[in-house]
Design a protein around this motif. Structure first.
Motif, PDB file in Angstrom:
ATOM      1  N   TYR A   1       0.831  -1.203   0.000  1.00 41.05           N
ATOM      2  CA  TYR A   1       0.000   0.000   0.000  1.00 41.05           C
ATOM      3  C   TYR A   1       0.874   1.266   0.000  1.00 41.05           C
ATOM      4  CZ  TYR A   1      -3.935  -3.111   0.975  1.00 41.05           C
ATOM      5  OH  TYR A   1      -4.881  -4.113   0.910  1.00 41.05           O
TER       6      TYR A   1
ATOM      7  N   ARG B   1      -8.503  16.138  -0.503  1.00 43.46           N
ATOM      8  CA  ARG B   1      -9.582  17.034  -0.087  1.00 43.46           C
ATOM      9  C   ARG B   1      -9.204  17.913   1.104  1.00 43.46           C
ATOM     10  NH1 ARG B   1     -15.795  15.669  -0.534  1.00 43.46           N
ATOM     11  NH2 ARG B   1     -16.665  17.285   0.793  1.00 43.46           N
ATOM     12  N   TRP B   2      -8.449  17.314   2.031  1.00 50.62           N
ATOM     13  CA  TRP B   2      -8.007  18.080   3.204  1.00 50.62           C
ATOM     14  C   TRP B   2      -7.106  19.231   2.753  1.00 50.62           C
ATOM     15  CZ3 TRP B   2      -9.796  16.857   8.077  1.00 50.62           C
ATOM     16  CH2 TRP B   2      -9.252  17.589   9.142  1.00 50.62           C
TER      17      TRP B   2
ATOM     18  N   ASP C   1      -5.834   4.111   0.889  1.00 53.27           N
ATOM     19  CA  ASP C   1      -7.249   4.407   0.634  1.00 53.27           C
ATOM     20  C   ASP C   1      -7.694   5.736   1.250  1.00 53.27           C
ATOM     21  OD1 ASP C   1      -7.154   3.438   3.237  1.00 53.27           O
ATOM     22  OD2 ASP C   1      -7.962   1.485   2.659  1.00 53.27           O
ATOM     23  N   ARG C   2      -6.758   6.456   1.871  1.00 54.42           N
ATOM     24  CA  ARG C   2      -7.101   7.780   2.386  1.00 54.42           C
ATOM     25  C   ARG C   2      -6.549   8.898   1.487  1.00 54.42           C
ATOM     26  NH1 ARG C   2      -9.934   5.124   4.804  1.00 54.42           N
ATOM     27  NH2 ARG C   2     -10.637   5.172   6.987  1.00 54.42           N
TER      28      ARG C   2
ATOM     29  N   GLN D   1      -8.948  11.582   0.599  1.00 51.52           N
ATOM     30  CA  GLN D   1      -9.188  12.447   1.754  1.00 51.52           C
ATOM     31  C   GLN D   1      -8.028  13.439   1.935  1.00 51.52           C
ATOM     32  OE1 GLN D   1     -10.409  10.684   5.428  1.00 51.52           O
ATOM     33  NE2 GLN D   1     -12.049   9.469   4.523  1.00 51.52           N
TER      34      GLN D   1
ATOM     35  N   GLU E   1      -2.470  16.671  10.704  1.00 56.62           N
ATOM     36  CA  GLU E   1      -3.602  15.752  10.525  1.00 56.62           C
ATOM     37  C   GLU E   1      -3.103  14.418   9.954  1.00 56.62           C
ATOM     38  OE1 GLU E   1      -6.536  16.629  11.614  1.00 56.62           O
ATOM     39  OE2 GLU E   1      -7.676  14.874  10.966  1.00 56.62           O
ATOM     40  N   PRO E   2      -3.348  13.304  10.691  1.00 57.35           N
ATOM     41  CA  PRO E   2      -2.829  11.999  10.262  1.00 57.35           C
ATOM     42  C   PRO E   2      -3.809  11.235   9.363  1.00 57.35           C
ATOM     43  CG  PRO E   2      -3.751  11.805  12.469  1.00 57.35           C
ATOM     44  CD  PRO E   2      -4.017  13.232  12.008  1.00 57.35           C
ATOM     45  N   PHE E   3      -3.265  10.606   8.327  1.00 56.63           N
ATOM     46  CA  PHE E   3      -4.065   9.761   7.438  1.00 56.63           C
ATOM     47  C   PHE E   3      -3.332   8.441   7.241  1.00 56.63           C
ATOM     48  CE2 PHE E   3      -5.223  14.094   6.404  1.00 56.63           C
ATOM     49  CZ  PHE E   3      -6.600  14.034   6.270  1.00 56.63           C
ATOM     50  N   TRP E   4      -4.013   7.355   7.518  1.00 55.67           N
ATOM     51  CA  TRP E   4      -3.391   6.032   7.395  1.00 55.67           C
ATOM     52  C   TRP E   4      -3.979   5.282   6.200  1.00 55.67           C
ATOM     53  CZ3 TRP E   4      -5.741   1.294  10.043  1.00 55.67           C
ATOM     54  CH2 TRP E   4      -5.005   0.143   9.745  1.00 55.67           C
TER      55      TRP E   4
ATOM     56  N   THR F   1      -6.233  -3.144  -5.923  1.00 52.48           N
ATOM     57  CA  THR F   1      -5.978  -1.714  -5.720  1.00 52.48           C
ATOM     58  C   THR F   1      -5.030  -1.179  -6.786  1.00 52.48           C
ATOM     59  OG1 THR F   1      -6.335  -1.844  -3.325  1.00 52.48           O
ATOM     60  CG2 THR F   1      -4.943  -0.045  -4.114  1.00 52.48           C
TER      61      THR F   1
END
Lengths: 200, 200
Positions: free
Chosen positions: A15, A193-194, A186-187, A190, A180-183, A70
């Protein structure tokens, strides 16, 4: 230019490979740079009691299917290498040694490792594998091997892993937009957008 | 009409709540129905050695943040109930008891449980909570309590959990489009696309 995005990943993470194909373009669209930060999930998993996905009953089979599904959706080639998961400390040290000299080459090196590992499904843990990736970037095998062994390089990797853990990183990829954390790959939508909206 | 989509979820799963808000509309857009199937992740976690997200070091804090961030992005209200994770066997039995009489009411009941639990952040494990949700659907508290205790209802839930495990379900939500498995509310766009294209 605003603060760079932090992109934490393990070279052994499919990933992470998927995210590596999009992260720079997403950041650039919003005028941001990306700090690529290879880490070692093994160290993190000791804290969380986690383990590599493919070794987990049921989840393992699904994961293998999801890795390639994916990648296919993203238009990326995907083949799991013969040894998986594989040790990723050598690649990470090589990365930080190269980065100390040229950050853009380090990023090219990282892409090279990921492409060989998951695009072509080949082993990338051996010195000869790393030499093959680094040579076109202008690094002779002997220099690379010596550089990877330098105490400062080993220490640098250790510091990055500790710092990642201190920030709450427990998987790969793991992305910070400011704080701001994104794991997960698949984020990424987001993350996009953030960056666009500054949150929601 | 083509085969219904199977939507497995645990009533204690915030991501199941998120998925429940979109799954029917996605399926309907492609002329499909949805079979709602509450299961018990506790039984699954025994097989995978997993545990509820919020109890895992590091991952727990991130998850709580991600639950509400995900819901916010979807325009859903979100509050974690005081007891979390909570026991979900009573809700699941109530669901299957109602379903045996009226599938559409069972779905309304499930939405009611999810709304109360995660939309309003209230406890939903007690008999009086379930009675409050089922009453507007026409089920008297005494009938509901008796129905939930029927051996056939208990057996039905057990069968659904076993069948889910046999199909490889290890998390919530878990969705099958024909035989293609998708895990997580973050795979809903992929589910939509798979229904549109028949795969990629």
């Amino acid at each position: 230019m605003a603060q760079p995005i932090d992109f934490y990943f393990d070279f052994s993470s499919p990933y992470g490979y998927a995210a590596s194909a999009r992260i720079d373009a997403i950041a650039a669209r919003h005028g941001r740079d990306v700090r690529w930060r290879p880490i070692l999930l093994g160290a993190v998993f000791k804290l969380t009691g986690s383990q590599p996905l493919t070794g987990i009953p049921m989840k393992g089979d699904y994961s293998k299917r999801d890795f390639s599904r994916t990648a296919r959706l993203m238009g990326l080639p995907f083949t799991l290498p013969p040894t998986f998961p594989f040790a990723s400390v050598a690649q990470a040290r090589a990365f930080y040694w190269i980065e100390a000299q040229d950050a853009s080459k380090a990023r090219m090196f990282a892409r090279g490792v990921y492409h060989l590992a998951f695009g072509e499904g080949r082993d990338v843990a051996g010195p000869e594998d790393l030499a093959r990736i680094a040579a076109p970037l202008g690094y002779a095998p002997a220099d690379l091997a010596q550089g990877m062994g330098e105490p400062a390089v080993k220490e640098r990797l250790k510091t990055e892993v500790d710092s990642a853990i201190a920030r709450g990183v427990f998987g790969s990829p793991f992305i910070f937009v400011d704080d701001e954390p994104f794991w997960g790959s698949d984020r990424l939508d987001q993350v996009d957008r953030w960056l666009e909206t500054g949150g929601w």
